[in-house]
Design an enzyme around this catalytic site. Sequence first.
Site: not given
Length: 266
Positions: A49, A60
């Site tokens: 990824e 995140d």
Amino acid sequence: MSSKIALAFEKCKKERRPALITYTVAGDNTKNNSLKILNVISKYADILELGFPHNTPIADGGQIQGSSHRALKNGIKLKDVFQIVKKFKKKNSNKPLILMGYFNLIYQSGEDIFLKNCKNSGVDGLIIVDLPFPENKNFAKKCKKKSINFIQLLSPTTSKSRMKKIINESHDMIYYISMLSTTGGKLKVSPKEILHNYNKIKKINPKKNIVIGFGITEKTISSLKSANGLVVGSLLCKTITNSLKMRQNPVTKLDKVVYNLKRKII
């Protein structure tokens, strides 16, 4: 014809182990190093990824934000991300690569232009964190037409009826967010509990490849190896941060870390 993502899962199932899925941010800490990192970790990772850097990330945690910050400070643009993918795919055409990020950048480029760039550079799949089901239906269809996997997300709060719909609409991989947290958070739930929830989801459609992400480290990875795949991201971003602080080469550091992760799930 099976997608490269589907083929990677088939290979891992034959080897009776989960797919190891790595996450790094494109351009961290430089465009050149980012490509070197992909090349080196692809020896052990089954699926890669690559995050496109974003200055207002939603899910995140600190480690990945740090990686994004470094990449943005170096002036990385979306066109550079596609260039990194293209160069990587020249050497590793069969290794599946998934781009992960937020819809804003796709919206700014225009969906069709963005998908054309994905196709031209060799992107195999997309994870768009802030484009949930059913709002993603049209975009997912466009992806399918281009033979790009659109990867749906499930979380511990997804209701069973919604889960069934999402699984039904999914392509070759589904991403299960193991806990309510940002990435890289301490594992608030025991691996046993994560697997319990995971197995309930698997029962809905056992044929689907469902991977677990969030909170996976060198300590927890082996206790989750009955899953179809395991995603490690924050640990890798943290390794880059630490090696830069110590003035060490992040490429060789990550080589060791990903090698060790792979050993723990074989």
